[in-house]
Motif scaffolding. Structure first.
Motif, PDB file in Angstrom:
ATOM      1  N   TRP A 175      35.098  32.715  34.739  1.00 12.60           N
ATOM      2  CA  TRP A 175      36.442  32.568  34.181  1.00 12.60           C
ATOM      3  C   TRP A 175      37.360  33.650  34.737  1.00 12.60           C
ATOM      4  O   TRP A 175      38.481  33.379  35.156  1.00 12.60           O
ATOM      5  CB  TRP A 175      36.364  32.642  32.643  1.00 12.60           C
ATOM      6  N   LEU A 176      36.869  34.881  34.784  1.00 11.39           N
ATOM      7  CA  LEU A 176      37.679  36.000  35.251  1.00 11.39           C
ATOM      8  C   LEU A 176      37.991  35.891  36.742  1.00 11.39           C
ATOM      9  O   LEU A 176      39.107  36.195  37.173  1.00 11.39           O
ATOM     10  CB  LEU A 176      36.940  37.308  34.954  1.00 11.39           C
ATOM     11  N   LYS A 177      37.038  35.405  37.532  1.00  6.49           N
ATOM     12  CA  LYS A 177      37.232  35.282  38.989  1.00  6.49           C
ATOM     13  C   LYS A 177      38.406  34.386  39.348  1.00  6.49           C
ATOM     14  O   LYS A 177      39.051  34.601  40.368  1.00  6.49           O
ATOM     15  CB  LYS A 177      35.971  34.733  39.655  1.00  6.49           C
ATOM     16  N   ASP A 216      44.486  37.770  44.700  1.00  3.91           N
ATOM     17  CA  ASP A 216      44.466  38.186  46.103  1.00  3.91           C
ATOM     18  C   ASP A 216      43.086  38.066  46.734  1.00  3.91           C
ATOM     19  O   ASP A 216      42.921  38.348  47.915  1.00  3.91           O
ATOM     20  CB  ASP A 216      45.015  39.604  46.271  1.00  3.91           C
ATOM     21  N   GLY A 217      42.086  37.652  45.961  1.00  2.00           N
ATOM     22  CA  GLY A 217      40.743  37.402  46.494  1.00  2.00           C
ATOM     23  C   GLY A 217      39.994  38.636  46.947  1.00  2.00           C
ATOM     24  O   GLY A 217      39.073  38.535  47.749  1.00  2.00           O
ATOM     25  N   ASP A 218      40.355  39.812  46.436  1.00  2.00           N
ATOM     26  CA  ASP A 218      39.701  41.036  46.880  1.00  2.00           C
ATOM     27  C   ASP A 218      38.417  41.364  46.110  1.00  2.00           C
ATOM     28  O   ASP A 218      37.772  42.368  46.372  1.00  2.00           O
ATOM     29  CB  ASP A 218      40.663  42.225  46.830  1.00  2.00           C
ATOM     30  N   GLY A 219      38.052  40.514  45.138  1.00  2.00           N
ATOM     31  CA  GLY A 219      36.830  40.746  44.373  1.00  2.00           C
ATOM     32  C   GLY A 219      36.998  41.736  43.239  1.00  2.00           C
ATOM     33  O   GLY A 219      36.034  42.087  42.568  1.00  2.00           O
ATOM     34  N   ASP A 243      35.876  46.122  39.064  1.00  2.00           N
ATOM     35  CA  ASP A 243      34.990  45.473  40.020  1.00  2.00           C
ATOM     36  C   ASP A 243      33.744  44.991  39.283  1.00  2.00           C
ATOM     37  O   ASP A 243      33.630  45.140  38.067  1.00  2.00           O
ATOM     38  CB  ASP A 243      34.647  46.410  41.186  1.00  2.00           C
ATOM     39  N   ASP A 244      32.808  44.401  40.013  1.00  2.00           N
ATOM     40  CA  ASP A 244      31.609  43.818  39.388  1.00  2.00           C
ATOM     41  C   ASP A 244      30.839  44.814  38.536  1.00  2.00           C
ATOM     42  O   ASP A 244      30.290  44.449  37.502  1.00  2.00           O
ATOM     43  CB  ASP A 244      30.679  43.232  40.453  1.00  2.00           C
ATOM     44  N   GLU A 258      30.834  44.564  32.676  1.00  2.00           N
ATOM     45  CA  GLU A 258      30.195  44.712  31.367  1.00  2.00           C
ATOM     46  C   GLU A 258      31.025  45.604  30.441  1.00  2.00           C
ATOM     47  O   GLU A 258      31.033  45.400  29.230  1.00  2.00           O
ATOM     48  CB  GLU A 258      28.768  45.207  31.520  1.00  2.00           C
ATOM     49  N   ASN A 259      31.739  46.571  31.010  1.00  2.00           N
ATOM     50  CA  ASN A 259      32.653  47.387  30.203  1.00  2.00           C
ATOM     51  C   ASN A 259      33.788  46.520  29.653  1.00  2.00           C
ATOM     52  O   ASN A 259      34.204  46.694  28.511  1.00  2.00           O
ATOM     53  CB  ASN A 259      33.244  48.528  31.031  1.00  2.00           C
ATOM     54  N   LEU A 260      34.268  45.600  30.477  1.00  2.00           N
ATOM     55  CA  LEU A 260      35.324  44.691  30.034  1.00  2.00           C
ATOM     56  C   LEU A 260      34.794  43.747  28.954  1.00  2.00           C
ATOM     57  O   LEU A 260      35.495  43.449  27.995  1.00  2.00           O
ATOM     58  CB  LEU A 260      35.883  43.892  31.212  1.00  2.00           C
TER      59      LEU A 260
END
Length: 92
Positions: free
Chosen positions: A21-23, A28-31, A70-71, A75-77
């Motif tokens: 969902w977040l992706k 800008d597709g920077d991950g 970032d990835d 989990e913090n989010l």
């Protein structure tokens, strides 16, 4: 259903569903997820005070203070989303 200012068509989701969902908001597709991208995600879920909430979420989840999530910080989010937004995200 609105839960503490965040509306959802589903009451809960898995960690993988949350990431997917977040992706979709990584414009800008920077991950990585920026504050503006996170604000748009919250806005699309029907959230209130999205500018304030996205800033607060980023400050709590961005452990390396890069200004992006970032990835390794997802989990913090998730923890923030569960405690402060009332979202239910399970790890399975």
């Amino acid at each position: 259903m609105a839960i503490r200012g965040v509306a959802s068509s589903r009451e809960d989701m898995t960690l993988e569903e949350f990431k997917e969902w977040l992706k979709q908001f990584d414009a800008d597709g920077d991950g990585r997820i920026s504050r503006n991208e996170l604000r748009e995600a919250l806005r699309r879920r029907g959230g209130w005070f999205t500018t304030w909430r996205s800033g607060r979420a980023l400050r709590q989840a961005d452990k390396n203070n890069s200004g992006f999530l970032d990835d390794s910080e997802i989990e913090n989010l998730v923890a923030f989303a569960q405690t402060d937004l009332g979202m239910k995200v399970s790890t399975w």
